[in-house]
Design an enzyme around this catalytic site. Structure first.
Site, PDB file in Angstrom:
ATOM      1  CD  GLU A   1      -2.879  -0.977  -0.074  1.00  0.00           C
ATOM      2  OE1 GLU A   1      -3.364   0.132  -0.371  1.00  0.00           O
ATOM      3  OE2 GLU A   1      -3.077  -2.004  -0.750  1.00  0.00           O
TER       4      GLU A   1
ATOM      5  CD1 TRP B   1      -1.226  -0.443  -4.107  1.00  0.00           C
ATOM      6  CD2 TRP B   1      -1.662   0.829  -5.899  1.00  0.00           C
ATOM      7  NE1 TRP B   1      -1.811  -1.240  -5.070  1.00  0.00           N
ATOM      8  CE2 TRP B   1      -2.096  -0.483  -6.175  1.00  0.00           C
ATOM      9  CE3 TRP B   1      -1.820   1.811  -6.875  1.00  0.00           C
ATOM     10  CZ2 TRP B   1      -2.684  -0.836  -7.387  1.00  0.00           C
ATOM     11  CZ3 TRP B   1      -2.407   1.461  -8.079  1.00  0.00           C
ATOM     12  CH2 TRP B   1      -2.831   0.156  -8.339  1.00  0.00           C
TER      13      TRP B   1
ATOM     14  CD1 TRP C   1     -17.617  13.686 -16.878  1.00  0.00           C
ATOM     15  CD2 TRP C   1     -18.363  11.840 -15.868  1.00  0.00           C
ATOM     16  NE1 TRP C   1     -16.534  12.867 -16.669  1.00  0.00           N
ATOM     17  CE2 TRP C   1     -16.962  11.726 -16.046  1.00  0.00           C
ATOM     18  CE3 TRP C   1     -19.050  10.802 -15.241  1.00  0.00           C
ATOM     19  CZ2 TRP C   1     -16.245  10.603 -15.626  1.00  0.00           C
ATOM     20  CZ3 TRP C   1     -18.338   9.689 -14.820  1.00  0.00           C
ATOM     21  CH2 TRP C   1     -16.953   9.601 -15.005  1.00  0.00           C
TER      22      TRP C   1
ATOM     23  CG  ASN D   1      -8.151   2.774   1.168  1.00  0.00           C
ATOM     24  OD1 ASN D   1      -7.986   3.834   0.576  1.00  0.00           O
ATOM     25  ND2 ASN D   1      -7.874   1.609   0.612  1.00  0.00           N
TER      26      ASN D   1
ATOM     27  CD1 TRP E   1     -12.893  11.599 -13.693  1.00  0.00           C
ATOM     28  CD2 TRP E   1     -11.473  12.498 -12.222  1.00  0.00           C
ATOM     29  NE1 TRP E   1     -11.872  12.177 -14.408  1.00  0.00           N
ATOM     30  CE2 TRP E   1     -10.986  12.732 -13.536  1.00  0.00           C
ATOM     31  CE3 TRP E   1     -10.744  12.976 -11.140  1.00  0.00           C
ATOM     32  CZ2 TRP E   1      -9.803  13.432 -13.775  1.00  0.00           C
ATOM     33  CZ3 TRP E   1      -9.559  13.673 -11.376  1.00  0.00           C
ATOM     34  CH2 TRP E   1      -9.104  13.887 -12.687  1.00  0.00           C
TER      35      TRP E   1
ATOM     36  CD1 TRP F   1     -10.882  11.108  -5.277  1.00  0.00           C
ATOM     37  CD2 TRP F   1     -12.744  10.614  -6.407  1.00  0.00           C
ATOM     38  NE1 TRP F   1     -11.938  11.256  -4.418  1.00  0.00           N
ATOM     39  CE2 TRP F   1     -13.097  10.959  -5.081  1.00  0.00           C
ATOM     40  CE3 TRP F   1     -13.751  10.258  -7.297  1.00  0.00           C
ATOM     41  CZ2 TRP F   1     -14.419  10.957  -4.635  1.00  0.00           C
ATOM     42  CZ3 TRP F   1     -15.074  10.275  -6.851  1.00  0.00           C
ATOM     43  CH2 TRP F   1     -15.386  10.616  -5.540  1.00  0.00           C
TER      44      TRP F   1
END
Length: 490
Positions: free
Chosen positions: A304, A307, A335, A370, A388, A411
């Site tokens: 993690e 990431w 959108w 998370n 987003w 996101w």
């Protein structure tokens, strides 16, 4: 004429700690402890559309903790209300009236705004014949250190990036960097501070400083807009939480996705401000020898952290992702952007319990688990068909740990517009997600009191909750999923 006393200047930014601060340490050694700290509030940064009074309150609290730590060890921090490109040259010239100032240090940053600012400041300070030393700090491996075959040829998929990261990680150079953090961790383990520095701003003689410390002025002004509890902060609080996480790291892999449990590290608020760094976490938790093939809790946590580094590398190589889709084919998705729907998502009144619980947790605490972050992000983009960027901006306004690179990366992952994203046809079903990760509805009931008398079966059922004073689902997930697939295919 007597010889001028030599001193160094350290420019604090997102490295708000003494312990393990390599740039500060280098300056300290060069000047035998005569180093002064300075922090410059940047009015441009404070006027961003995603500025958060809550996150700023935490930042100010962290600055105050740093100022206290420095003063307790014989040093100091001057907090000025001025752009660094204006403040740093003026302060240096004022100091040079009676002191030999030849050195300034800082730790590198990788966000687009910060890189531009630093280039500007470096050019101005070089004109003052100043030695500028910058250091790696909040990343283990910097963006120029990992590439496919040649510099600039960066990884756009996490798995090969992580494999190359681990290759570097096991090198002698990286292991030495990690070992260098042990002294800083020992400093944090001591109950009382010991003298380290030999100069404070108030001790300067025959210097007409152009600024006075503005930290408390900022605190008093900003606190008028704070509506949630701001947690304790600073490097010592960060270390205490790191110690607590070490005790439960073994169960991290099994509990990290359960929002009703305290299964995550909750260290991201400290990583954001640099009161703790990835290298300190890895060193203290003893993750040095982990590799990508291990499947235990500690390795899952290390992945993690990787990431996080991956998203920083992406932002560095593709700074335009701050405002645009990484996958350009999805930049102009049609959108629907229903403003009323977005408001209900923000308020936590969508009628989808796991989504609403997450948004209410965010609004009342400045934090969101998370797993729930992924669920609410997927819901906004693929159930409500809202851009987003709207959600990313709201998160940055509300999250105490709001950090551009991981927030943007997360996101864009959820929206399927980013690097190595969730495929657009994989759409979270919020009903299944809540039943799987909050089976007894403990987390949901914690933040939605209207549902406390309802059974988990009712809460996780789209047709349930007839007896509860809670809104009906605002959309039909099955219908919205079909619309979302059409949106991306088009």
């Amino acid at each position: 004429m007597s010889e001028q006393k030599s001193l160094g200047l350290h420019w604090f930014r997102r490295d708000l700690r003494i312990a393990g601060n390599q740039a500060l340490q280098w300056n300290w050694k060069k000047h035998n402890g005569c180093v002064l700290g300075i922090f410059c509030f940047d009015s441009i940064f404070l006027s961003r559309s995603d500025f958060s009074h809550h996150r700023f309150a935490l930042f100010l609290k962290t600055l105050a903790a740093l100022q206290n730590d420095l003063r307790a060890t014989g040093g100091d921090l001057l907090v000025v209300d001025a752009l660094p490109e204006e403040a740093l040259p003026r302060v240096i010239q004022a100091l040079r009236a009676n002191y030999d100032v030849q050195t300034i240090t800082w730790n590198r940053d990788y966000e687009p705004f910060a890189r531009s600012r630093d280039q500007k400041c470096e050019a101005l300070l070089q004109d003052l014949n100043l030695e500028i030393k910058t250091f790696r700090d909040h990343l283990i491996l910097e963006p120029h250190e990992i590439y496919k075959t040649q510099p600039g040829d960066f990884y756009q998929v996490y798995s090969p990036f992580a494999r190359k990261w681990f290759d570097h990680y096991h090198s002698d150079d990286i292991q030495k960097r990690l070992s260098a953090q042990k002294a800083g961790l020992q400093f944090l383990e001591k109950a009382s501070a010991e003298p380290l520095f030999c100069l404070q701003w108030k001790d300067l003689q025959n210097v007409n400083l152009p600024y006075v410390d503005q930290l408390q002025t900022f605190v008093q002004k900003n606190n008028q807009s704070v509506t949630i509890p701001i947690p304790e902060s600073g490097s010592r609080e960060a270390f205490a939480q790191l110690q607590a996480f070490k005790e439960k790291m073994a169960v991290y892999k099994t509990q990290r996705d359960i929002p009703s449990q305290k299964g995550t590290s909750r260290l991201s608020v400290f990583l954001k401000n640099g009161s703790l760094t990835t290298s300190q976490i890895i060193t203290y938790l003893g993750l040095h020898q982990k590799n990508e093939k291990t499947e235990d809790g500690p390795t899952r946590y290390l992945k993690e952290l990787i990431w996080r580094e991956f998203y920083y590398h992406i932002l560095y190589h593709r700074p335009e992702v701050e405002k645009k889709a990484f996958l350009t084919k999805y930049e102009n998705l049609n959108w629907e952007n229903n403003q009323t729907w977005f408001q209900r998502w923000c308020e936590g009144t969508t009628g989808f319990p796991i989504v609403d619980a997450g948004m209410r947790e965010l609004n009342t605490t400045g934090w969101m688990h998370n797993r729930v972050r992924m669920i609410v992000a997927s819901f906004l983009c693929k159930d409500l068909l809202i851009d987003w960027r709207w959600g990313e901006n709201y998160f940055m306004k509300m999250l105490l740990d709001g950090d551009m690179a991981p927030n943007n990366g997360g996101w864009q992952w959820a929206a399927s517009t980013g690097c190595d994203p969730q495929p657009y046809f994989r759409i979270f079903n919020p009903w299944l997600q809540s039943a799987k990760f909050d089976p007894q509805a403990e987390y949901i009931k914690r933040y939605i009191p209207e549902l406390r008398d309802c059974s988990p079966a009712e809460i996780h059922n789209e047709a349930g909750r007839e007896s509860c004073a809670y809104p009906r689902p605002m959309v039909d997930h099955k219908i919205q999923k079909i619309k979302a697939l059409a949106l991306y295919k088009s």
